[in-house]
Design a protein around this motif. Structure first.
Motif, PDB file in Angstrom:
ATOM      1  N   GLU A  62      -9.780  -1.792  13.030  1.00 28.19           N
ATOM      2  CA  GLU A  62     -10.762  -0.923  12.364  1.00 28.19           C
ATOM      3  C   GLU A  62     -10.293  -0.730  10.940  1.00 28.19           C
ATOM      4  O   GLU A  62      -9.142  -0.375  10.688  1.00 28.19           O
ATOM      5  N   THR A  63     -11.174  -0.976  10.002  1.00 24.85           N
ATOM      6  CA  THR A  63     -10.798  -0.838   8.607  1.00 24.85           C
ATOM      7  C   THR A  63     -11.996  -0.446   7.761  1.00 24.85           C
ATOM      8  O   THR A  63     -13.139  -0.589   8.173  1.00 24.85           O
ATOM      9  N   ALA A  64     -11.719   0.052   6.585  1.00 21.27           N
ATOM     10  CA  ALA A  64     -12.712   0.421   5.579  1.00 21.27           C
ATOM     11  C   ALA A  64     -13.710   1.439   6.110  1.00 21.27           C
ATOM     12  O   ALA A  64     -13.671   1.829   7.272  1.00 21.27           O
ATOM     13  N   ARG A  65     -14.568   1.886   5.246  1.00 17.35           N
ATOM     14  CA  ARG A  65     -15.630   2.808   5.639  1.00 17.35           C
ATOM     15  C   ARG A  65     -16.845   1.980   6.044  1.00 17.35           C
ATOM     16  O   ARG A  65     -17.039   0.877   5.545  1.00 17.35           O
ATOM     17  N   PRO A  66     -17.696   2.528   6.936  1.00 15.42           N
ATOM     18  CA  PRO A  66     -18.869   1.758   7.367  1.00 15.42           C
ATOM     19  C   PRO A  66     -19.804   1.360   6.232  1.00 15.42           C
ATOM     20  O   PRO A  66     -20.559   0.411   6.359  1.00 15.42           O
ATOM     21  N   ILE A  67     -19.744   2.075   5.087  1.00 11.05           N
ATOM     22  CA  ILE A  67     -20.649   1.737   3.985  1.00 11.05           C
ATOM     23  C   ILE A  67     -20.037   0.731   3.000  1.00 11.05           C
ATOM     24  O   ILE A  67     -20.628   0.440   1.975  1.00 11.05           O
ATOM     25  N   PRO A 109      -7.893   2.309   5.761  1.00 16.20           N
ATOM     26  CA  PRO A 109      -7.146   2.554   6.987  1.00 16.20           C
ATOM     27  C   PRO A 109      -7.098   1.236   7.759  1.00 16.20           C
ATOM     28  O   PRO A 109      -8.099   0.545   7.874  1.00 16.20           O
ATOM     29  N   LEU A 110      -5.953   0.866   8.220  1.00 19.28           N
ATOM     30  CA  LEU A 110      -5.829  -0.305   9.074  1.00 19.28           C
ATOM     31  C   LEU A 110      -5.389   0.209  10.436  1.00 19.28           C
ATOM     32  O   LEU A 110      -4.204   0.450  10.666  1.00 19.28           O
ATOM     33  N   THR A 111      -6.355   0.413  11.323  1.00 22.86           N
ATOM     34  CA  THR A 111      -6.079   0.964  12.641  1.00 22.86           C
ATOM     35  C   THR A 111      -6.291  -0.120  13.675  1.00 22.86           C
ATOM     36  O   THR A 111      -7.346  -0.750  13.712  1.00 22.86           O
ATOM     37  N   LEU A 112      -5.292  -0.322  14.502  1.00 23.76           N
ATOM     38  CA  LEU A 112      -5.356  -1.336  15.543  1.00 23.76           C
ATOM     39  C   LEU A 112      -5.581  -0.648  16.886  1.00 23.76           C
ATOM     40  O   LEU A 112      -4.809   0.220  17.277  1.00 23.76           O
ATOM     41  N   HIS A 113      -6.668  -1.006  17.565  1.00 22.64           N
ATOM     42  CA  HIS A 113      -7.017  -0.412  18.851  1.00 22.64           C
ATOM     43  C   HIS A 113      -6.895  -1.447  19.960  1.00 22.64           C
ATOM     44  O   HIS A 113      -7.170  -2.620  19.739  1.00 22.64           O
ATOM     45  N   ASP A 114      -6.541  -0.968  21.148  1.00 27.80           N
ATOM     46  CA  ASP A 114      -6.783  -1.784  22.331  1.00 27.80           C
ATOM     47  C   ASP A 114      -8.122  -1.294  22.892  1.00 27.80           C
ATOM     48  O   ASP A 114      -8.745  -0.394  22.325  1.00 27.80           O
ATOM     49  N   GLY A 115      -8.598  -1.856  23.970  1.00 22.95           N
ATOM     50  CA  GLY A 115      -9.904  -1.480  24.503  1.00 22.95           C
ATOM     51  C   GLY A 115     -10.011  -0.003  24.832  1.00 22.95           C
ATOM     52  O   GLY A 115     -11.007   0.656  24.524  1.00 22.95           O
ATOM     53  N   THR A 116      -8.961   0.556  25.430  1.00 23.59           N
ATOM     54  CA  THR A 116      -8.983   1.960  25.835  1.00 23.59           C
ATOM     55  C   THR A 116      -8.990   2.893  24.636  1.00 23.59           C
ATOM     56  O   THR A 116      -9.777   3.841  24.591  1.00 23.59           O
ATOM     57  N   SER A 117      -8.132   2.644  23.659  1.00 25.89           N
ATOM     58  CA  SER A 117      -8.083   3.547  22.505  1.00 25.89           C
ATOM     59  C   SER A 117      -9.367   3.461  21.676  1.00 25.89           C
ATOM     60  O   SER A 117      -9.770   4.453  21.060  1.00 25.89           O
ATOM     61  N   LEU A 118     -10.024   2.305  21.671  1.00 26.16           N
ATOM     62  CA  LEU A 118     -11.294   2.188  20.962  1.00 26.16           C
ATOM     63  C   LEU A 118     -12.360   3.041  21.642  1.00 26.16           C
ATOM     64  O   LEU A 118     -13.116   3.757  20.974  1.00 26.16           O
ATOM     65  N   ILE A 119     -12.413   3.021  22.960  1.00 26.84           N
ATOM     66  CA  ILE A 119     -13.378   3.845  23.694  1.00 26.84           C
ATOM     67  C   ILE A 119     -13.074   5.326  23.483  1.00 26.84           C
ATOM     68  O   ILE A 119     -13.983   6.128  23.256  1.00 26.84           O
ATOM     69  N   GLU A 120     -11.787   5.696  23.535  1.00 23.88           N
ATOM     70  CA  GLU A 120     -11.418   7.094  23.333  1.00 23.88           C
ATOM     71  C   GLU A 120     -11.759   7.559  21.925  1.00 23.88           C
ATOM     72  O   GLU A 120     -12.244   8.671  21.727  1.00 23.88           O
ATOM     73  N   SER A 121     -11.520   6.724  20.936  1.00 27.22           N
ATOM     74  CA  SER A 121     -11.850   7.063  19.553  1.00 27.22           C
ATOM     75  C   SER A 121     -13.356   7.238  19.380  1.00 27.22           C
ATOM     76  O   SER A 121     -13.811   8.187  18.727  1.00 27.22           O
ATOM     77  N   THR A 122     -14.126   6.339  19.972  1.00 29.13           N
ATOM     78  CA  THR A 122     -15.585   6.435  19.897  1.00 29.13           C
ATOM     79  C   THR A 122     -16.079   7.692  20.599  1.00 29.13           C
ATOM     80  O   THR A 122     -16.962   8.394  20.091  1.00 29.13           O
ATOM     81  N   PHE A 123     -15.496   8.019  21.752  1.00 31.91           N
ATOM     82  CA  PHE A 123     -15.876   9.223  22.479  1.00 31.91           C
ATOM     83  C   PHE A 123     -15.590  10.469  21.652  1.00 31.91           C
ATOM     84  O   PHE A 123     -16.426  11.377  21.557  1.00 31.91           O
ATOM     85  N   THR A 124     -14.422  10.526  21.024  1.00 35.56           N
ATOM     86  CA  THR A 124     -14.075  11.680  20.186  1.00 35.56           C
ATOM     87  C   THR A 124     -15.041  11.815  19.021  1.00 35.56           C
ATOM     88  O   THR A 124     -15.501  12.920  18.706  1.00 35.56           O
ATOM     89  N   LEU A 176       0.847  -1.186   0.000  1.00 36.05           N
ATOM     90  CA  LEU A 176       0.000   0.000   0.000  1.00 36.05           C
ATOM     91  C   LEU A 176       0.887   1.243   0.000  1.00 36.05           C
ATOM     92  O   LEU A 176       1.890   1.292   0.719  1.00 36.05           O
ATOM     93  N   PRO A 177       0.514   2.268  -0.763  1.00 33.62           N
ATOM     94  CA  PRO A 177       1.375   3.448  -0.855  1.00 33.62           C
ATOM     95  C   PRO A 177       1.448   4.272   0.434  1.00 33.62           C
ATOM     96  O   PRO A 177       2.432   4.932   0.684  1.00 33.62           O
ATOM     97  N   ASN A 178       0.393   4.235   1.237  1.00 29.56           N
ATOM     98  CA  ASN A 178       0.423   4.974   2.503  1.00 29.56           C
ATOM     99  C   ASN A 178      -0.501   4.298   3.505  1.00 29.56           C
ATOM    100  O   ASN A 178      -1.160   3.316   3.191  1.00 29.56           O
ATOM    101  N   GLN A 179      -0.544   4.872   4.716  1.00 32.63           N
ATOM    102  CA  GLN A 179      -1.284   4.233   5.809  1.00 32.63           C
ATOM    103  C   GLN A 179      -2.795   4.250   5.595  1.00 32.63           C
ATOM    104  O   GLN A 179      -3.497   3.379   6.071  1.00 32.63           O
ATOM    105  N   ASN A 180      -3.302   5.247   4.885  1.00 32.24           N
ATOM    106  CA  ASN A 180      -4.740   5.348   4.644  1.00 32.24           C
ATOM    107  C   ASN A 180      -4.977   5.444   3.146  1.00 32.24           C
ATOM    108  O   ASN A 180      -5.275   6.512   2.627  1.00 32.24           O
ATOM    109  N   SER A 181      -4.852   4.335   2.452  1.00 31.36           N
ATOM    110  CA  SER A 181      -4.974   4.315   0.999  1.00 31.36           C
ATOM    111  C   SER A 181      -6.428   4.451   0.573  1.00 31.36           C
ATOM    112  O   SER A 181      -7.314   3.813   1.119  1.00 31.36           O
ATOM    113  N   ASN A 182      -6.645   5.283  -0.432  1.00 33.19           N
ATOM    114  CA  ASN A 182      -7.961   5.474  -1.012  1.00 33.19           C
ATOM    115  C   ASN A 182      -7.960   4.787  -2.366  1.00 33.19           C
ATOM    116  O   ASN A 182      -7.233   5.181  -3.266  1.00 33.19           O
TER     117      ASN A 182
END
Length: 167
Positions: free
Chosen positions: A39-44, A108-123, A6-12
């Protein structure tokens, strides 16, 4: 065919109805098992399946995507999330299968632990709350202008703002 980096971390990948396969490895260099959430891809994205191969055979598949009923998702979240348990001192290979019906596929290939997933959802909830709050404030303001001035065009403004919020 061969896999390409992949050319970058969030390839389109753009608007496409093609199927894409992503191969990646995750390592756990600790002495304890770790649970992570990919976490990956768009929800749609219509189809997003994560394959767990072992010894050349598929041991497990987690299905996800917009075409899958929400109740059947392994993690009931608005984003496409996959739970992954990494064994101690190991490297695990994964295959991700993505398909859409012509929408944009993002990787985007984002790897969360439990805490970062909650923080991301809160944001996300905070940002969306502010956005919808501003839209609600605009709709109420236009309603006050309509009742105060009796100008029918303010009803169009109200309907426009409400339609954006509903979209």
């Amino acid at each position: 065919g061969d896999f390409q980096a992949l050319p970058n971390q969030n390839s389109n990948l753009g608007f496409t109805d093609h199927q894409y396969w992503v191969k990646f490895n995750l390592s756990n260099n600790t002495t304890k098992s770790q649970t992570r959430y990919l976490e990956t891809a768009r929800p749609i994205t219509d189809l997003a399946d994560l394959y767990f191969p072992e010894n050349g055979k598929i041991q497990k598949v987690i299905k996800n995507g917009d075409m899958m009923p929400f109740e059947e998702r392994q993690i009931k979240h608005r984003k496409l999330l996959f739970p992954i348990t990494l064994l101690p001192n190991s490297t695990t290979e994964f295959y991700l299968h993505l398909q859409s019906d012509g929408e944009v596929i993002n990787l985007p290939l984002t790897l969360h632990d439990g805490t970062s997933l909650i923080e991301s959802t809160f944001t996300d909830q905070l940002v969306f709350g502010v956005f919808y709050g501003i839209l609600l404030l605009a709709a109420i303001t236009y309603l006050f202008f309509y009742f105060g001035i009796k100008e029918k065009s303010f009803i169009l403004y109200v309907s426009y703002v409400v339609s954006i919020a509903l979209l």
